[in-house]
Design a protein around this motif. Structure first.
Motif, PDB file in Angstrom:
ATOM      1  N   HIS A  71      -2.268  -8.382   3.719  1.00  0.00           N
ATOM      2  CA  HIS A  71      -1.132  -8.178   4.605  1.00  0.00           C
ATOM      3  C   HIS A  71       0.179  -8.039   3.831  1.00  0.00           C
ATOM      4  CE1 HIS A  71      -3.967  -9.151   7.762  1.00  0.00           C
ATOM      5  NE2 HIS A  71      -4.359 -10.153   7.002  1.00  0.00           N
ATOM      6  N   THR A  72       0.299  -8.738   2.722  1.00  0.00           N
ATOM      7  CA  THR A  72       1.516  -8.611   1.932  1.00  0.00           C
ATOM      8  C   THR A  72       1.624  -7.222   1.311  1.00  0.00           C
ATOM      9  OG1 THR A  72       0.369  -9.586   0.034  1.00  0.00           O
ATOM     10  CG2 THR A  72       1.661 -11.064   1.401  1.00  0.00           C
ATOM     11  N   SER A  73       0.512  -6.681   0.842  1.00  0.00           N
ATOM     12  CA  SER A  73       0.562  -5.367   0.194  1.00  0.00           C
ATOM     13  C   SER A  73       0.900  -4.266   1.190  1.00  0.00           C
ATOM     14  CB  SER A  73      -0.768  -5.053  -0.494  1.00  0.00           C
ATOM     15  OG  SER A  73      -1.825  -5.032   0.440  1.00  0.00           O
ATOM     16  N   TRP A  74       0.388  -4.368   2.431  1.00  0.00           N
ATOM     17  CA  TRP A  74       0.685  -3.341   3.439  1.00  0.00           C
ATOM     18  C   TRP A  74       2.123  -3.431   3.930  1.00  0.00           C
ATOM     19  CZ3 TRP A  74      -2.369   0.604   3.664  1.00  0.00           C
ATOM     20  CH2 TRP A  74      -3.747   0.470   3.448  1.00  0.00           C
ATOM     21  N   SER A  75       2.846  -4.499   3.596  1.00  0.00           N
ATOM     22  CA  SER A  75       4.245  -4.628   4.034  1.00  0.00           C
ATOM     23  C   SER A  75       5.199  -3.878   3.113  1.00  0.00           C
ATOM     24  CB  SER A  75       4.642  -6.104   4.095  1.00  0.00           C
ATOM     25  OG  SER A  75       4.640  -6.679   2.791  1.00  0.00           O
ATOM     26  N   SER A  76       4.702  -3.376   1.995  1.00  0.00           N
ATOM     27  CA  SER A  76       5.532  -2.638   1.044  1.00  0.00           C
ATOM     28  C   SER A  76       5.294  -1.132   1.207  1.00  0.00           C
ATOM     29  CB  SER A  76       5.193  -3.070  -0.386  1.00  0.00           C
ATOM     30  OG  SER A  76       5.735  -2.164  -1.326  1.00  0.00           O
ATOM     31  N   GLN A  77       6.344  -0.395   1.557  1.00  0.00           N
ATOM     32  CA  GLN A  77       6.221   1.051   1.744  1.00  0.00           C
ATOM     33  C   GLN A  77       5.769   1.735   0.458  1.00  0.00           C
ATOM     34  OE1 GLN A  77       6.710   3.015   4.624  1.00  0.00           O
ATOM     35  NE2 GLN A  77       5.793   4.552   3.291  1.00  0.00           N
ATOM     36  N   ARG A  78       6.291   1.280  -0.673  1.00  0.00           N
ATOM     37  CA  ARG A  78       5.930   1.886  -1.957  1.00  0.00           C
ATOM     38  C   ARG A  78       4.445   1.718  -2.236  1.00  0.00           C
ATOM     39  NH1 ARG A  78       4.798  -0.047  -6.754  1.00  0.00           N
ATOM     40  NH2 ARG A  78       5.449  -2.161  -6.203  1.00  0.00           N
TER      41      ARG A  78
ATOM     42  N   ILE B  98      -1.372   3.498  -2.228  1.00  0.00           N
ATOM     43  CA  ILE B  98      -2.738   3.230  -1.759  1.00  0.00           C
ATOM     44  C   ILE B  98      -3.302   4.440  -1.023  1.00  0.00           C
ATOM     45  CG2 ILE B  98      -4.066   1.893  -0.068  1.00  0.00           C
ATOM     46  CD1 ILE B  98      -2.410  -0.550  -0.861  1.00  0.00           C
ATOM     47  N   LEU B  99      -2.511   5.018  -0.134  1.00  0.00           N
ATOM     48  CA  LEU B  99      -2.984   6.166   0.638  1.00  0.00           C
ATOM     49  C   LEU B  99      -3.269   7.369  -0.264  1.00  0.00           C
ATOM     50  CD1 LEU B  99      -0.673   5.971   3.794  1.00  0.00           C
ATOM     51  CD2 LEU B  99      -2.998   5.099   3.515  1.00  0.00           C
ATOM     52  N   GLU B 100      -2.422   7.567  -1.254  1.00  0.00           N
ATOM     53  CA  GLU B 100      -2.641   8.674  -2.194  1.00  0.00           C
ATOM     54  C   GLU B 100      -3.902   8.426  -3.021  1.00  0.00           C
ATOM     55  OE1 GLU B 100      -2.682  11.945  -4.501  1.00  0.00           O
ATOM     56  OE2 GLU B 100      -1.549  11.618  -2.656  1.00  0.00           O
ATOM     57  N   GLU B 101      -4.117   7.177  -3.412  1.00  0.00           N
ATOM     58  CA  GLU B 101      -5.299   6.857  -4.214  1.00  0.00           C
ATOM     59  C   GLU B 101      -6.588   7.016  -3.417  1.00  0.00           C
ATOM     60  OE1 GLU B 101      -3.119   3.805  -7.351  1.00  0.00           O
ATOM     61  OE2 GLU B 101      -4.392   2.999  -5.772  1.00  0.00           O
ATOM     62  N   HIS B 102      -6.531   6.821  -2.099  1.00  0.00           N
ATOM     63  CA  HIS B 102      -7.717   7.097  -1.279  1.00  0.00           C
ATOM     64  C   HIS B 102      -8.157   8.552  -1.456  1.00  0.00           C
ATOM     65  CE1 HIS B 102      -7.022   3.622   1.811  1.00  0.00           C
ATOM     66  NE2 HIS B 102      -7.564   3.203   0.677  1.00  0.00           N
TER      67      HIS B 102
ATOM     68  N   HIS C 171      -6.195   0.425  -8.043  1.00  0.00           N
ATOM     69  CA  HIS C 171      -6.110   0.344  -6.589  1.00  0.00           C
ATOM     70  C   HIS C 171      -5.977  -1.097  -6.099  1.00  0.00           C
ATOM     71  CE1 HIS C 171      -6.370   2.269  -2.702  1.00  0.00           C
ATOM     72  NE2 HIS C 171      -7.285   1.391  -2.315  1.00  0.00           N
ATOM     73  N   ILE C 172      -6.768  -2.010  -6.657  1.00  0.00           N
ATOM     74  CA  ILE C 172      -6.698  -3.389  -6.197  1.00  0.00           C
ATOM     75  C   ILE C 172      -5.610  -4.180  -6.920  1.00  0.00           C
ATOM     76  CG2 ILE C 172      -9.123  -3.439  -5.504  1.00  0.00           C
ATOM     77  CD1 ILE C 172      -9.741  -5.011  -8.017  1.00  0.00           C
ATOM     78  N   THR C 173      -5.084  -3.640  -8.014  1.00  0.00           N
ATOM     79  CA  THR C 173      -4.047  -4.348  -8.761  1.00  0.00           C
ATOM     80  C   THR C 173      -2.715  -4.337  -8.025  1.00  0.00           C
ATOM     81  OG1 THR C 173      -5.128  -3.834 -10.870  1.00  0.00           O
ATOM     82  CG2 THR C 173      -2.808  -4.439 -10.974  1.00  0.00           C
ATOM     83  N   HIS C 174      -2.463  -3.302  -7.214  1.00  0.00           N
ATOM     84  CA  HIS C 174      -1.202  -3.230  -6.471  1.00  0.00           C
ATOM     85  C   HIS C 174      -0.997  -4.490  -5.634  1.00  0.00           C
ATOM     86  CE1 HIS C 174      -0.840   0.868  -7.712  1.00  0.00           C
ATOM     87  NE2 HIS C 174      -1.803   1.314  -6.933  1.00  0.00           N
ATOM     88  N   ALA C 175      -2.011  -4.825  -4.848  1.00  0.00           N
ATOM     89  CA  ALA C 175      -1.904  -5.968  -3.946  1.00  0.00           C
ATOM     90  C   ALA C 175      -1.730  -7.266  -4.734  1.00  0.00           C
ATOM     91  CB  ALA C 175      -3.142  -6.049  -3.054  1.00  0.00           C
ATOM     92  N   LYS C 176      -2.495  -7.411  -5.810  1.00  0.00           N
ATOM     93  CA  LYS C 176      -2.415  -8.638  -6.611  1.00  0.00           C
ATOM     94  C   LYS C 176      -1.027  -8.810  -7.206  1.00  0.00           C
ATOM     95  CE  LYS C 176      -3.149  -8.766 -10.818  1.00  0.00           C
ATOM     96  NZ  LYS C 176      -3.605  -8.655 -12.222  1.00  0.00           N
TER      97      LYS C 176
END
Length: 238
Positions: free
Chosen positions: A166-173, A178-182, A204-209
Protein backbone atom coordinates in the motif's frame (compact mmCIF):
# COMPACT_ATOMS: atom_id res chain seq x y z
CA UNK A 1 -22.10 -36.82 8.47
CA UNK A 2 -19.11 -36.96 6.11
CA UNK A 3 -20.69 -34.28 3.92
CA UNK A 4 -21.22 -32.03 6.94
CA UNK A 5 -17.56 -32.38 7.96
CA UNK A 6 -16.45 -31.48 4.43
CA UNK A 7 -18.72 -28.41 4.46
CA UNK A 8 -17.36 -27.25 7.81
CA UNK A 9 -13.79 -27.68 6.60
CA UNK A 10 -14.57 -25.73 3.43
CA UNK A 11 -16.27 -22.95 5.41
CA UNK A 12 -13.34 -22.67 7.82
CA UNK A 13 -10.82 -22.54 4.96
CA UNK A 14 -12.96 -19.83 3.39
CA UNK A 15 -12.83 -17.86 6.64
CA UNK A 16 -9.03 -18.11 6.78
CA UNK A 17 -8.82 -16.95 3.17
CA UNK A 18 -11.18 -14.05 3.81
CA UNK A 19 -9.22 -12.84 6.84
CA UNK A 20 -5.95 -13.16 4.95
CA UNK A 21 -7.35 -11.21 2.01
CA UNK A 22 -8.64 -8.46 4.32
CA UNK A 23 -5.12 -8.02 5.68
CA UNK A 24 -3.40 -8.22 2.30
CA UNK A 25 -5.73 -5.63 0.76
CA UNK A 26 -5.29 -3.16 3.63
CA UNK A 27 -8.61 -3.51 5.48
CA UNK A 28 -6.44 -4.05 8.56
CA UNK A 29 -3.19 -2.13 8.87
CA UNK A 30 0.19 -3.20 10.38
CA UNK A 31 0.14 -3.21 14.20
CA UNK A 32 -3.68 -3.01 14.23
CA UNK A 33 -5.35 -5.22 16.85
CA UNK A 34 -7.55 -8.03 15.59
CA UNK A 35 -10.23 -8.38 18.24
CA UNK A 36 -11.74 -11.86 18.15
CA UNK A 37 -15.20 -10.86 19.38
CA UNK A 38 -15.54 -8.04 16.84
CA UNK A 39 -14.36 -10.24 13.98
CA UNK A 40 -16.71 -13.04 15.01
CA UNK A 41 -19.68 -10.66 14.93
CA UNK A 42 -18.65 -9.02 11.66
CA UNK A 43 -18.07 -12.33 9.87
CA UNK A 44 -20.93 -14.16 11.59
CA UNK A 45 -18.84 -17.06 12.87
CA UNK A 46 -17.85 -18.35 16.30
CA UNK A 47 -15.07 -16.75 18.28
CA UNK A 48 -13.31 -20.15 18.39
CA UNK A 49 -13.16 -20.20 14.58
CA UNK A 50 -11.64 -16.72 14.57
CA UNK A 51 -9.05 -17.79 17.13
CA UNK A 52 -8.08 -20.86 15.11
CA UNK A 53 -7.97 -18.85 11.87
CA UNK A 54 -5.64 -16.29 13.46
CA UNK A 55 -3.33 -19.11 14.59
CA UNK A 56 -3.07 -20.30 10.98
CA UNK A 57 -2.33 -16.77 9.77
CA UNK A 58 0.34 -16.52 12.46
CA UNK A 59 2.14 -19.51 10.90
CA UNK A 60 2.19 -17.55 7.62
CA UNK A 61 3.80 -14.55 9.32
CA UNK A 62 0.81 -12.29 8.58
CA UNK A 63 -0.48 -12.12 12.17
CA UNK A 64 1.41 -11.92 15.45
CA UNK A 65 -0.29 -13.28 18.59
CA UNK A 66 0.94 -11.48 21.70
CA UNK A 67 0.39 -13.34 25.02
CA UNK A 68 -2.33 -11.75 27.20
CA UNK A 69 -2.96 -9.07 24.55
CA UNK A 70 -4.26 -10.93 21.52
CA UNK A 71 -3.50 -10.78 17.80
CA UNK A 72 -2.19 -7.87 15.75
CA UNK A 73 -1.35 -7.50 12.08
CA UNK A 74 2.36 -8.23 11.73
CA UNK A 75 4.81 -5.40 11.21
CA UNK A 76 8.39 -5.89 10.03
CA UNK A 77 11.60 -4.14 11.03
CA UNK A 78 14.31 -3.05 8.60
CA UNK A 79 16.58 -6.07 9.04
CA UNK A 80 13.77 -8.57 8.43
CA UNK A 81 12.60 -6.69 5.34
CA UNK A 82 16.13 -6.71 3.91
CA UNK A 83 16.47 -10.44 4.56
CA UNK A 84 13.11 -11.26 2.97
CA UNK A 85 13.87 -9.26 -0.15
CA UNK A 86 17.28 -10.84 -0.62
CA UNK A 87 15.57 -14.22 -0.78
CA UNK A 88 12.65 -12.93 -2.88
CA UNK A 89 14.95 -11.53 -5.54
CA UNK A 90 16.72 -14.89 -5.88
CA UNK A 91 13.49 -16.89 -6.01
CA UNK A 92 11.62 -14.58 -8.36
CA UNK A 93 14.61 -14.35 -10.70
CA UNK A 94 14.65 -18.15 -10.86
CA UNK A 95 10.89 -18.24 -11.48
CA UNK A 96 11.05 -15.84 -14.42
CA UNK A 97 13.95 -17.78 -15.95
CA UNK A 98 11.96 -21.01 -15.69
CA UNK A 99 8.88 -19.29 -17.10
CA UNK A 100 10.78 -18.63 -20.32
CA UNK A 101 10.91 -22.38 -20.93
CA UNK A 102 7.12 -22.68 -20.91
CA UNK A 103 5.66 -19.38 -22.12
CA UNK A 104 3.47 -19.57 -25.25
CA UNK A 105 1.93 -16.91 -27.52
CA UNK A 106 -1.42 -17.43 -25.78
CA UNK A 107 0.25 -16.67 -22.43
CA UNK A 108 1.63 -13.41 -23.82
CA UNK A 109 -1.87 -12.40 -24.93
CA UNK A 110 -3.27 -13.17 -21.46
CA UNK A 111 -0.49 -11.21 -19.75
CA UNK A 112 -1.07 -8.18 -21.97
CA UNK A 113 -4.75 -8.17 -20.99
CA UNK A 114 -3.77 -8.46 -17.32
CA UNK A 115 -1.43 -5.49 -17.65
CA UNK A 116 -4.32 -3.50 -19.08
CA UNK A 117 -6.50 -4.54 -16.14
CA UNK A 118 -3.96 -3.26 -13.61
CA UNK A 119 -3.65 0.05 -15.46
CA UNK A 120 -7.42 0.47 -15.79
CA UNK A 121 -7.88 -0.19 -12.07
CA UNK A 122 -5.28 2.43 -11.21
CA UNK A 123 -6.90 4.98 -13.54
CA UNK A 124 -10.23 4.41 -11.75
CA UNK A 125 -8.43 4.64 -8.37
CA UNK A 126 -9.89 1.25 -7.51
CA UNK A 127 -6.94 0.27 -5.37
CA UNK A 128 -8.30 -2.99 -3.98
CA UNK A 129 -8.97 -4.31 -7.49
CA UNK A 130 -5.60 -2.96 -8.65
CA UNK A 131 -3.67 -4.79 -5.92
CA UNK A 132 -5.49 -8.02 -6.74
CA UNK A 133 -4.91 -7.55 -10.49
CA UNK A 134 -1.22 -6.87 -9.89
CA UNK A 135 -0.89 -10.04 -7.80
CA UNK A 136 -2.71 -12.04 -10.47
CA UNK A 137 -0.29 -10.79 -13.12
CA UNK A 138 2.77 -11.94 -11.18
CA UNK A 139 1.05 -15.18 -10.12
CA UNK A 140 0.52 -16.02 -13.78
CA UNK A 141 4.22 -15.55 -14.56
CA UNK A 142 5.34 -17.57 -11.53
CA UNK A 143 2.97 -20.42 -12.42
CA UNK A 144 4.60 -20.59 -15.85
CA UNK A 145 7.73 -21.78 -14.02
CA UNK A 146 5.91 -25.10 -13.43
CA UNK A 147 7.47 -25.49 -9.98
CA UNK A 148 4.99 -25.75 -7.11
CA UNK A 149 7.63 -25.65 -4.38
CA UNK A 150 9.08 -22.45 -5.78
CA UNK A 151 5.62 -20.91 -6.14
CA UNK A 152 4.73 -21.74 -2.54
CA UNK A 153 7.94 -20.18 -1.20
CA UNK A 154 7.43 -17.00 -3.23
CA UNK A 155 3.83 -16.62 -2.09
CA UNK A 156 4.75 -17.08 1.55
CA UNK A 157 7.32 -14.29 1.33
CA UNK A 158 5.00 -12.04 -0.65
CA UNK A 159 2.33 -12.46 2.03
CA UNK A 160 4.79 -11.45 4.74
CA UNK A 161 5.53 -8.26 2.79
CA UNK A 162 1.89 -7.17 2.58
CA UNK A 163 2.67 -3.99 4.52
CA UNK A 164 4.79 -2.70 1.62
CA UNK A 165 2.09 -2.96 -1.05
CA UNK A 166 0.00 0.00 0.00
CA UNK A 167 2.86 2.39 0.65
CA UNK A 168 4.39 1.79 -2.78
CA UNK A 169 1.08 2.40 -4.60
CA UNK A 170 0.78 5.77 -2.81
CA UNK A 171 3.77 7.14 -4.76
CA UNK A 172 2.96 8.38 -8.28
CA UNK A 173 6.59 7.98 -9.34
CA UNK A 174 6.76 4.36 -8.19
CA UNK A 175 3.39 3.49 -9.71
CA UNK A 176 4.54 4.88 -13.08
CA UNK A 177 7.68 2.72 -12.91
CA UNK A 178 5.74 -0.39 -11.84
CA UNK A 179 3.21 -0.08 -14.65
CA UNK A 180 5.95 0.44 -17.23
CA UNK A 181 7.85 -2.57 -15.90
CA UNK A 182 4.75 -4.74 -16.32
CA UNK A 183 4.89 -4.03 -20.04
CA UNK A 184 8.63 -4.72 -20.04
CA UNK A 185 8.06 -8.07 -18.29
CA UNK A 186 5.71 -9.18 -21.05
CA UNK A 187 8.07 -8.00 -23.81
CA UNK A 188 11.05 -9.77 -22.20
CA UNK A 189 9.08 -13.01 -21.83
CA UNK A 190 7.95 -12.81 -25.43
CA UNK A 191 11.57 -12.39 -26.57
CA UNK A 192 12.86 -14.81 -23.93
CA UNK A 193 15.32 -12.12 -22.87
CA UNK A 194 16.82 -13.63 -19.70
CA UNK A 195 19.04 -10.64 -18.95
CA UNK A 196 16.10 -8.23 -19.03
CA UNK A 197 13.98 -10.57 -16.92
CA UNK A 198 16.66 -10.84 -14.23
CA UNK A 199 16.94 -7.05 -14.08
CA UNK A 200 13.17 -6.64 -13.87
CA UNK A 201 12.79 -9.32 -11.19
CA UNK A 202 15.32 -7.43 -9.08
CA UNK A 203 14.20 -3.86 -9.74
CA UNK A 204 10.45 -4.42 -9.70
CA UNK A 205 10.18 -5.50 -6.06
CA UNK A 206 12.96 -3.17 -4.89
CA UNK A 207 10.82 -0.07 -5.48
CA UNK A 208 8.37 -0.98 -2.74
CA UNK A 209 11.11 -2.03 -0.31
CA UNK A 210 13.19 1.14 -0.73
CA UNK A 211 10.17 3.43 -0.48
CA UNK A 212 8.88 1.70 2.65
CA UNK A 213 12.29 1.78 4.33
CA UNK A 214 12.63 5.48 3.46
CA UNK A 215 9.27 6.18 5.12
CA UNK A 216 10.21 4.03 8.11
CA UNK A 217 13.52 5.86 8.59
CA UNK A 218 11.79 9.23 8.18
CA UNK A 219 9.18 8.30 10.79
CA UNK A 220 11.90 7.20 13.23
CA UNK A 221 13.79 10.47 12.68
CA UNK A 222 10.65 12.52 13.36
CA UNK A 223 9.92 10.55 16.52
CA UNK A 224 13.53 11.03 17.63
CA UNK A 225 13.39 14.78 17.02
CA UNK A 226 10.10 15.07 18.91
CA UNK A 227 11.55 13.12 21.82
CA UNK A 228 14.63 15.37 21.97
CA UNK A 229 12.44 18.48 21.89
CA UNK A 230 10.34 17.19 24.79
CA UNK A 231 13.48 16.46 26.80
CA UNK A 232 14.88 19.89 26.02
CA UNK A 233 11.62 21.57 27.00
CA UNK A 234 11.58 19.62 30.24
CA UNK A 235 15.14 20.74 31.05
CA UNK A 236 14.19 24.40 30.46
CA UNK A 237 11.12 24.18 32.71
CA UNK A 238 13.07 22.45 35.46
Amino acid sequence: MQIQKKNLKSEFEGLVGKLENMILTGVFQPRERLIELNLAKALNVSRFWIRDALKILETKGIVTVIPYKGAVVTDLDEDVIQEIFEVRVALETLATRLACNHVRPTDISVLKRMVGHVEDSYTRRDFETMITANSNFHDYIFKLAKNQTLLQMINQLRARCHILRHTSWSSQRIVTEILEEHRQFVAALEKRDLQALERLARDHITHAKDFYLFQLQTRKALIGNASRKRKKTGEVHS
